[in-house]
Design a protein around this motif. Sequence first.
Motif, PDB file in Angstrom:
ATOM      1  N   TRP A   1      10.496  39.332 109.662  1.00  0.00           N
ATOM      2  CA  TRP A   1       9.731  40.564 109.487  1.00  0.00           C
ATOM      3  C   TRP A   1      10.117  41.639 110.498  1.00  0.00           C
ATOM      4  O   TRP A   1       9.918  42.830 110.244  1.00  0.00           O
ATOM      5  CB  TRP A   1       8.229  40.267 109.590  1.00  0.00           C
ATOM      6  N   GLN A   2      10.662  41.228 111.653  1.00  0.00           N
ATOM      7  CA  GLN A   2      11.054  42.224 112.659  1.00  0.00           C
ATOM      8  C   GLN A   2      12.096  43.191 112.117  1.00  0.00           C
ATOM      9  O   GLN A   2      12.131  44.352 112.510  1.00  0.00           O
ATOM     10  CB  GLN A   2      11.603  41.514 113.895  1.00  0.00           C
ATOM     11  N   TRP A   3      12.985  42.718 111.223  1.00  0.00           N
ATOM     12  CA  TRP A   3      13.993  43.611 110.645  1.00  0.00           C
ATOM     13  C   TRP A   3      13.332  44.728 109.852  1.00  0.00           C
ATOM     14  O   TRP A   3      13.698  45.893 109.985  1.00  0.00           O
ATOM     15  CB  TRP A   3      14.939  42.812 109.754  1.00  0.00           C
ATOM     16  N   SER A   4      12.356  44.385 109.028  1.00  0.00           N
ATOM     17  CA  SER A   4      11.673  45.412 108.241  1.00  0.00           C
ATOM     18  C   SER A   4      10.852  46.331 109.130  1.00  0.00           C
ATOM     19  O   SER A   4      10.794  47.543 108.916  1.00  0.00           O
ATOM     20  CB  SER A   4      10.771  44.745 107.199  1.00  0.00           C
ATOM     21  N   PHE A   5      10.241  45.772 110.159  1.00  0.00           N
ATOM     22  CA  PHE A   5       9.403  46.565 111.062  1.00  0.00           C
ATOM     23  C   PHE A   5      10.221  47.608 111.812  1.00  0.00           C
ATOM     24  O   PHE A   5       9.758  48.727 112.039  1.00  0.00           O
ATOM     25  CB  PHE A   5       8.704  45.629 112.041  1.00  0.00           C
TER      26      PHE A   5
END
Length: 676
Positions: free
Chosen positions: A497-501
């Motif tokens: 999820w860090q990539w999308s964030f």
Amino acid sequence: MSVSNWILWLVLSTVAVGLSLWQYRRRETPGRGRGLLAALRAAALCLLLILLLDPTLPGSSAGQPGGTQMLLDASLSMMLPADADADGTPADAAETRWQAAAALARSRAGDRPILLFGDAPRAAAPDALPDVAPGDTRSRLLPALQAAAEAGVRHVVVVTDGGIEDADAVARWLPRLGLEVETRLVGAELVNRTLAEVSAPQWVEAGSVARVEFGVAAGGAATAGRAGSGAGADSLRVVARQAGRVVGRAAVAPPGAGRLATASLDLRLAAPEGGGLVQVELALEGSDAVADDDVRTVYIHVSEEPAGIALVSLRPDWEPRFLAPVLEQATGLPLRGYLRGATGLYVRLSGGLEAGVQVDETTVRDAVAGAELVVLHGLGVDAPQWAVDAASGARRVLILPAGDAAEDPLPVVVGASLPGDYFLAPSIPPSPVAPLLSGLELTGLVPLAALRSVDAPAGAWAPLNVTRGRQGAPLPLAIAGETAGRRWVVALGDGYWQWSFRGGVERQLYVRLWSALGGWLTQQGGTMAGAAIRPADTVLPRGTAVPWIARGLAPDSIAITIADAGDVVAADTVVRMAARDTAYTAGLAPGAYSYRARAFGEDTTAAEGRFTVERYSPELSRPRLNPDALSSGPAAIRGEASRAGGTPLHATPWPYLLLVGLLAAEWVLRRRWGLR
């Protein structure tokens, strides 16, 4: 150009001449013509320097007296009537705002082209202006002002109805553009109410209530209880229709000017045979000045039994929040998400009124049992038996296991979660989704915080690989495979999820990765709610190209036939993919359409469906601005530019032609005289 800039140019030009002479006298082989070659190079450098400093040439801009440029609003709202009665209703036999504005622009333009603005600025001859407004769905003035300033114009006349989208940006930029702006408004202010917002659930079970929420906005001198509004003295009425049949009505208090009044409709919709999309049309009863923004369309998938994607997070973190919309968009299937709390209760992962609604475990278990694709997040030793059974038996399953899931009956044997920095490997391994991931930026991205080892069976594949600390052998980011017609994906990392964030290229990676895996999982997946080839949305905005997606297929091209509500073919074309899974066809007139599509690649896939191009556009109800907010006098103009009253050097063609000629002459003569 100021005196200091001229001095700077002289100094830099002297340096350029000296460097050119030194180059040819000290660094080149002696021979004929070296002085001429040095002069050609020095002249080119001097010309380039003066282009960078960009002086203003004397004389009026573009040879036109006064240097005045007409800017004409070509947005959709210019199609509205120009005149109104005292109560704000359109006057009988009134000309349109465009007709009035075009006449004014022709009278002031002379022989100079008129610059139209809306979606993008473009020039038009005064005698070639159409009788009907072009109908741009945006009214962006700033790009047109920038184009006029680039051309050396110092005075512009903006002819508009006042519905400027980027007025704030214009106010910030005007002092830097050096333009004197005169604004001429056309058209009277009309009383108008609009269905500005509509939202509906993507899926409901047949017989259940589908709650459709909407918001009504008011513009102009709107007053409550206006005659002909289809409402009483203190309310407006909104009606919902399915296939022409009224299925619901609601009343809402009339909003004040610039306000939004919200309400909802609880509808019970009949399901098509076997389930499918149901088109619901919401409309304001009665009539007002602008009919096109009184009607909105939504599509709701209605079926007898649950279908689509069931996402269950047994140990919630940020991942479901980012993963759910990506899978829903990629597959076209309705998604129902559930989060298990610390006490064992489940709540809905959704938007609007459904967010946080508590449900019992039986509801979650039934949703998983009937889903086309099961997504299990946080599957570990504390998982209920029905979740364990789904992990080992669901026909289409995506599993994001917890750190202690090594003993669960997953499709593959995974090890414990090992912390560390796991960076993406730059090469994409061969896999069914490799074509969908090609072209991604895989270096310099934030690493995953942990990874599990895996004992992959024969035939399994990885969409991407990672390496620990940028060194060592590549390890799979996730593992996928197909066993006896059952497709599965097991994620091996933590913190996707860090990539999308973080956004940017990392968000693009997140979306492409899970879209590719979701498309592969649902391809050939039995009865699907979403077609393999379809428009990006079932309801498309007016005046834009139609985007088509073919997630999980990676075709070379798509053959598309589109027909309107009367079965008249509106488009029949073959389009190549603009991206790996996206293509575009030309925009369509507002209305309901059906389509048949066939994708050509390694396999040929066919699909059909329907969609709607809305009559509504925000441009039709944009607030009317005060003309003083768009105008500026001479005080706002740059002092140097206002005194020059001419054309900037960069806006004339001859310096560029001369620069190319000097460089070409030097190159040709060097070859003739034996230099490389």
